[in-house]
Structure formats: structure tokens, C-alpha cells
Design a protein around this motif. Structure first.
Motif, PDB file in Angstrom:
ATOM      1  N   MET A 292      44.800  39.273  -9.158  1.00 50.14           N
ATOM      2  CA  MET A 292      43.346  39.348  -9.306  1.00 50.14           C
ATOM      3  C   MET A 292      42.731  37.991  -9.661  1.00 50.14           C
ATOM      4  O   MET A 292      41.566  37.908 -10.044  1.00 50.14           O
ATOM      5  CB  MET A 292      42.977  40.386 -10.381  1.00 50.14           C
ATOM      6  N   PHE A 293      43.476  36.911  -9.503  1.00 51.93           N
ATOM      7  CA  PHE A 293      42.982  35.581  -9.838  1.00 51.93           C
ATOM      8  C   PHE A 293      41.646  35.293  -9.159  1.00 51.93           C
ATOM      9  O   PHE A 293      40.720  34.778  -9.765  1.00 51.93           O
ATOM     10  CB  PHE A 293      44.011  34.516  -9.445  1.00 51.93           C
ATOM     11  N   TRP A 294      41.556  35.647  -7.876  1.00 52.30           N
ATOM     12  CA  TRP A 294      40.334  35.381  -7.123  1.00 52.30           C
ATOM     13  C   TRP A 294      39.113  36.019  -7.764  1.00 52.30           C
ATOM     14  O   TRP A 294      38.011  35.492  -7.700  1.00 52.30           O
ATOM     15  CB  TRP A 294      40.484  35.865  -5.674  1.00 52.30           C
ATOM     16  N   ALA A 295      39.293  37.161  -8.403  1.00 52.85           N
ATOM     17  CA  ALA A 295      38.168  37.886  -8.994  1.00 52.85           C
ATOM     18  C   ALA A 295      37.643  37.203 -10.251  1.00 52.85           C
ATOM     19  O   ALA A 295      36.527  37.471 -10.680  1.00 52.85           O
ATOM     20  CB  ALA A 295      38.572  39.320  -9.307  1.00 52.85           C
ATOM     21  N   THR A 296      38.424  36.318 -10.831  1.00 56.22           N
ATOM     22  CA  THR A 296      37.994  35.624 -12.041  1.00 56.22           C
ATOM     23  C   THR A 296      37.203  34.361 -11.725  1.00 56.22           C
ATOM     24  O   THR A 296      36.727  33.697 -12.631  1.00 56.22           O
ATOM     25  CB  THR A 296      39.198  35.248 -12.923  1.00 56.22           C
ATOM     26  N   LYS A 297      37.064  34.033 -10.476  1.00 53.87           N
ATOM     27  CA  LYS A 297      36.375  32.810 -10.064  1.00 53.87           C
ATOM     28  C   LYS A 297      35.052  33.166  -9.405  1.00 53.87           C
ATOM     29  O   LYS A 297      34.950  33.329  -8.193  1.00 53.87           O
ATOM     30  CB  LYS A 297      37.252  31.989  -9.107  1.00 53.87           C
ATOM     31  N   LEU A 298      34.024  33.277 -10.201  1.00 57.93           N
ATOM     32  CA  LEU A 298      32.713  33.692  -9.721  1.00 57.93           C
ATOM     33  C   LEU A 298      32.214  32.786  -8.606  1.00 57.93           C
ATOM     34  O   LEU A 298      31.577  33.244  -7.657  1.00 57.93           O
ATOM     35  CB  LEU A 298      31.714  33.709 -10.874  1.00 57.93           C
ATOM     36  N   HIS A 299      32.494  31.502  -8.683  1.00 56.68           N
ATOM     37  CA  HIS A 299      31.937  30.585  -7.691  1.00 56.68           C
ATOM     38  C   HIS A 299      32.451  30.849  -6.272  1.00 56.68           C
ATOM     39  O   HIS A 299      31.862  30.386  -5.309  1.00 56.68           O
ATOM     40  CB  HIS A 299      32.199  29.133  -8.091  1.00 56.68           C
ATOM     41  N   PHE A 300      33.525  31.605  -6.123  1.00 54.47           N
ATOM     42  CA  PHE A 300      33.976  31.976  -4.783  1.00 54.47           C
ATOM     43  C   PHE A 300      32.968  32.907  -4.111  1.00 54.47           C
ATOM     44  O   PHE A 300      32.990  33.077  -2.902  1.00 54.47           O
ATOM     45  CB  PHE A 300      35.322  32.699  -4.835  1.00 54.47           C
ATOM     46  N   HIS A 301      32.129  33.541  -4.883  1.00 56.40           N
ATOM     47  CA  HIS A 301      31.254  34.592  -4.376  1.00 56.40           C
ATOM     48  C   HIS A 301      29.774  34.304  -4.568  1.00 56.40           C
ATOM     49  O   HIS A 301      28.957  35.193  -4.418  1.00 56.40           O
ATOM     50  CB  HIS A 301      31.600  35.919  -5.045  1.00 56.40           C
TER      51      HIS A 301
END
Length: 111
Positions: A10-19
Motif C-alpha cells: 500500500m506504499f502508493w496510497a501513502t503518497k498523496l502527490h501521486f494523485h
């Protein structure tokens, strides 16, 4: 140390700037780089055996030339035209098709 002992799915979900879709300037370089790399890769099929040497030369000049110049010089392609980018999109479409086929084969219903 312990910080890399496990992969966090779930690493990607912790990086708000991706979204952050409202901040185009932040995401544009990532999107451009991804599509640019796919477009360069698409040139491999057209160039055949000569691609490797052209690609190495392209990499050597990336810090000295603009993206437009380096692709024109080493791959003979025009990134200001649509065909270069269509090569990128064709690769993405093929990946989507393969994914959808894998879903169908595994019994997942898709529309």
C-alpha cells in the motif's frame, strides 16, 4: 536496517502527490517521461538492429540537447508530431488488452 525488511503493498496510497490531479505541473514530468520512454521503445521495432547504437547515442546526448532534438537526431522521429506519441499509446493499449485477456482467462467478467 529494519525499514526495508518487508514490501508495503500500500506504499502508493501513502503518497498523496501521486494523485493530485489539480496540480498539473507536478505530474506532467512523470507523464511526459513515461510516454516519452514508451515512444523511444516503440522506435525499436521500426529501427531493428540499429536501435541499440542509436539509443546509446540518445542517452549520451540527453543532457546536452532538448527532447525534440535528441529524438530527431538519433531516432529520426518528431516528438512534436502525433505519430511518435501514438507509438506510446499503442504499447499501453497492448498492455491493457493483455490484462483484459488475463482477466477473462481467470474468469473475471469485464464490460
Amino acid at each position: 536496517g529494519d525499514t526495508l525488511s518487508e514490501m508495503d503493498p500500500m506504499f502508493w496510497a501513502t503518497k498523496l502527490h501521486f494523485h493530485l490531479t489539480g496540480i498539473e505541473f507536478y505530474n506532467f514530468p512523470y507523464t511526459f517521461g513515461y510516454l516519452f520512454a514508451l515512444g523511444v521503445y516503440a522506435q525499436q521495432e521500426e529501427m531493428g538492429a540499429g536501435f541499440h547504437d542509436a539509443y546509446v547515442a540518445l542517452l549520451r546526448d540527453t543532457g546536452r540537447m532538448s527532447a525534440e532534438e535528441v529524438v530527431q537526431k538519433h531516432l529520426g522521429a518528431d516528438i512534436e508530431g502525433v505519430e511518435f506519441w501514438r507509438g506510446s499509446i499503442r504499447i499501453i493499449e497492448a498492455k491493457i488488452d493483455a490484462f483484459e485477456q488475463a482477466l477473462k482467462e481467470s474468469g473475471v467478467q469485464i464490460d
